[in-house]
Write a protein that holds these residues in place. Sequence first.
Motif, PDB file in Angstrom:
ATOM      1  N   LEU A 308      18.276 -31.656 -21.359  1.00 56.10           N
ATOM      2  CA  LEU A 308      19.594 -31.137 -21.735  1.00 56.10           C
ATOM      3  C   LEU A 308      20.395 -30.703 -20.517  1.00 56.10           C
ATOM      4  N   PHE A 309      19.760 -29.940 -19.623  1.00 55.96           N
ATOM      5  CA  PHE A 309      20.492 -29.417 -18.479  1.00 55.96           C
ATOM      6  C   PHE A 309      20.821 -30.503 -17.457  1.00 55.96           C
ATOM      7  N   ALA A 310      20.052 -31.589 -17.417  1.00 51.74           N
ATOM      8  CA  ALA A 310      20.390 -32.714 -16.532  1.00 51.74           C
ATOM      9  C   ALA A 310      21.577 -33.505 -17.068  1.00 51.74           C
ATOM     10  N   LEU A 311      21.790 -33.454 -18.388  1.00 53.95           N
ATOM     11  CA  LEU A 311      22.921 -34.178 -18.991  1.00 53.95           C
ATOM     12  C   LEU A 311      24.255 -33.487 -18.742  1.00 53.95           C
ATOM     13  N   LEU A 336      27.337 -28.461 -12.671  1.00 50.99           N
ATOM     14  CA  LEU A 336      26.384 -28.494 -11.561  1.00 50.99           C
ATOM     15  C   LEU A 336      25.636 -27.182 -11.460  1.00 50.99           C
ATOM     16  N   GLY A 337      26.357 -26.075 -11.595  1.00 54.59           N
ATOM     17  CA  GLY A 337      25.713 -24.773 -11.543  1.00 54.59           C
ATOM     18  C   GLY A 337      24.721 -24.565 -12.669  1.00 54.59           C
ATOM     19  N   LEU A 338      25.087 -25.004 -13.873  1.00 50.81           N
ATOM     20  CA  LEU A 338      24.162 -24.895 -15.007  1.00 50.81           C
ATOM     21  C   LEU A 338      22.867 -25.651 -14.722  1.00 50.81           C
ATOM     22  N   ALA A 339      23.000 -26.820 -14.086  1.00 52.36           N
ATOM     23  CA  ALA A 339      21.814 -27.632 -13.788  1.00 52.36           C
ATOM     24  C   ALA A 339      20.913 -26.943 -12.788  1.00 52.36           C
ATOM     25  N   VAL A 340      21.462 -26.512 -11.657  1.00 48.11           N
ATOM     26  CA  VAL A 340      20.619 -25.927 -10.616  1.00 48.11           C
ATOM     27  C   VAL A 340      20.130 -24.536 -11.008  1.00 48.11           C
ATOM     28  N   GLY A 341      20.934 -23.809 -11.793  1.00 49.48           N
ATOM     29  CA  GLY A 341      20.506 -22.481 -12.202  1.00 49.48           C
ATOM     30  C   GLY A 341      19.332 -22.505 -13.157  1.00 49.48           C
ATOM     31  N   SER A 342      19.215 -23.569 -13.940  1.00 47.55           N
ATOM     32  CA  SER A 342      18.129 -23.663 -14.910  1.00 47.55           C
ATOM     33  C   SER A 342      16.879 -24.316 -14.336  1.00 47.55           C
ATOM     34  N   GLU A 343      17.039 -25.108 -13.276  1.00 44.08           N
ATOM     35  CA  GLU A 343      15.935 -25.924 -12.769  1.00 44.08           C
ATOM     36  C   GLU A 343      14.720 -25.084 -12.384  1.00 44.08           C
ATOM     37  N   GLY A 344      14.941 -24.031 -11.592  1.00 45.42           N
ATOM     38  CA  GLY A 344      13.824 -23.215 -11.132  1.00 45.42           C
ATOM     39  C   GLY A 344      13.081 -22.542 -12.273  1.00 45.42           C
ATOM     40  N   LEU A 396      29.738 -40.952  -6.816  1.00 48.00           N
ATOM     41  CA  LEU A 396      29.727 -40.502  -8.206  1.00 48.00           C
ATOM     42  C   LEU A 396      29.019 -41.521  -9.101  1.00 48.00           C
ATOM     43  N   ALA A 397      29.233 -42.803  -8.845  1.00 48.85           N
ATOM     44  CA  ALA A 397      28.560 -43.833  -9.637  1.00 48.85           C
ATOM     45  C   ALA A 397      27.039 -43.759  -9.442  1.00 48.85           C
ATOM     46  N   LEU A 398      26.603 -43.602  -8.190  1.00 48.45           N
ATOM     47  CA  LEU A 398      25.166 -43.499  -7.909  1.00 48.45           C
ATOM     48  C   LEU A 398      24.573 -42.256  -8.554  1.00 48.45           C
ATOM     49  N   ASN A 399      25.281 -41.132  -8.464  1.00 48.31           N
ATOM     50  CA  ASN A 399      24.732 -39.892  -9.000  1.00 48.31           C
ATOM     51  C   ASN A 399      24.745 -39.844 -10.519  1.00 48.31           C
ATOM     52  N   ALA A 400      25.641 -40.559 -11.141  1.00 43.11           N
ATOM     53  CA  ALA A 400      25.577 -40.678 -12.597  1.00 43.11           C
ATOM     54  C   ALA A 400      24.261 -41.327 -12.997  1.00 43.11           C
ATOM     55  N   LEU A 401      23.843 -42.317 -12.229  1.00 45.24           N
ATOM     56  CA  LEU A 401      22.578 -42.997 -12.505  1.00 45.24           C
ATOM     57  C   LEU A 401      21.378 -42.083 -12.232  1.00 45.24           C
ATOM     58  N   THR A 402      21.387 -41.365 -11.107  1.00 45.89           N
ATOM     59  CA  THR A 402      20.237 -40.515 -10.776  1.00 45.89           C
ATOM     60  C   THR A 402      20.107 -39.340 -11.745  1.00 45.89           C
ATOM     61  N   PHE A 403      21.229 -38.775 -12.185  1.00 46.28           N
ATOM     62  CA  PHE A 403      21.140 -37.699 -13.181  1.00 46.28           C
ATOM     63  C   PHE A 403      20.626 -38.244 -14.518  1.00 46.28           C
ATOM     64  N   LEU A 404      21.030 -39.467 -14.873  1.00 47.75           N
ATOM     65  CA  LEU A 404      20.558 -40.062 -16.120  1.00 47.75           C
ATOM     66  C   LEU A 404      19.053 -40.284 -16.084  1.00 47.75           C
TER      67      LEU A 404
END
Length: 418
Positions: A308-311, A336-344, A396-404
């Motif tokens: 969820l947080f990666a999406l 972006l903040g939601l993603a990194v804040g939840s990761e740890g 942005l195109a590359l990172n859309a793929l890596t986040f997916l």
Amino acid sequence: MPIQAVRNLLGNAAGSRSLSVSPEWKVLGGFGVIMMLSGGALWASTLGIFLAPLERDLGWSQTQIYLGVTICYLTTPVFALLVGWLLDRGHARRIIIGAVLMEALVFLGMSRMGHGIGIYYALCILMFGTVLGVTPVPLTKVINSWFVDKRGMALGVLFSLNYAGAMVAPLAALSMIGQLGWRHTYAAFGALVLILAMGAALLWVRVNPEQTLPVAEIVPHKPVAGQRRALLEAIRQKEFLIVAVWLVLYGYSFNSISFHLVPMLEEYGLSAAKAAVAQGLVGLGGLSGNLLAGVLLDRIRASRLATLFALFPLAGIVMLALWPSQASGYVMAVSLGLAVGSEGTILMYLGGRLFAPAILGTVMALLVIVVTIGAASGPAVAALLHDHFGSYHQLLALNALTFLVSALMPFGLKAYRY
């Protein structure tokens, strides 16, 4: 809780007229000041603000500047092992004071930089060492010695203050650079750290002298050979590979955008001031993500939360690419903040459920190195793409793929082992 601390709290609750603050709250307040002014809050979150002045005055390219960040991350194993070795020998307070002093000196050194890129890289490495000097490891060592019943609250407050510092710093840096120039702004940061953070460290931050934690109760006795076998088995598990791939993609994806966020949003039409606000919103998202993940982990499976947080940042990237505007830029920053804040938070929870307690520390250290590898490559890869193509569209195109892909990886985690 320490005996004297209990007495102080009971005295205050009973209506004592004394205005003295109990020791544990002094420690918390002191560490809060340090976290708000840490290298992660003041340096990492403002590098995009300093980017244009450094390029203009020193003649460095984006690739050269962000390569300093990559070099920093590659030193993580060295600094992490050193900090751990010193902590095991009872030097938590000295580590923290030394890290704060070094941070102040590095900022002052950055205010005097010339055209030599090697000096900049050396200062970046030292700055990253100060960041690791006030990481959750020494932080937890000190806080755990003072707080028992409210330990989670204390750690939550400190992490939130770190994100609060990261929210304010970009706006402060932008205003100060406009009025004072980048050199005086770095010097002001150094003076601020030296006066406030060093003062807080010297006056209030210390390990509880009444702490008594027998080693036998902290680390269960295990034969060395048995630990090695268990560690090798854990590394061979499918779960370790899945988590490692998730982390390396996560680290790359976040850092490649976060460190370039200000120039990226300027390219998409935002003013420097609005881009600085967006950089601050990353901190707001991180604060919210940390709190939200902590609440949801007791209600939703951790692997599903990781997805969820990666999406969230994936959606933010798509919005910015298709509908570039101030609103979409702000949405991406918060995501972006939601993603990194939840990761740890999610990683710590998953680690405890997937790997044996006897080897959990070593496994988590390996995973930290894994995420560092991804994070180290992000800023430099982004700079190379920008210098080659002349825009951030390809990134942005590359990172859309890596986040997916990182969002899909946790689906392979079927069942908890512990």
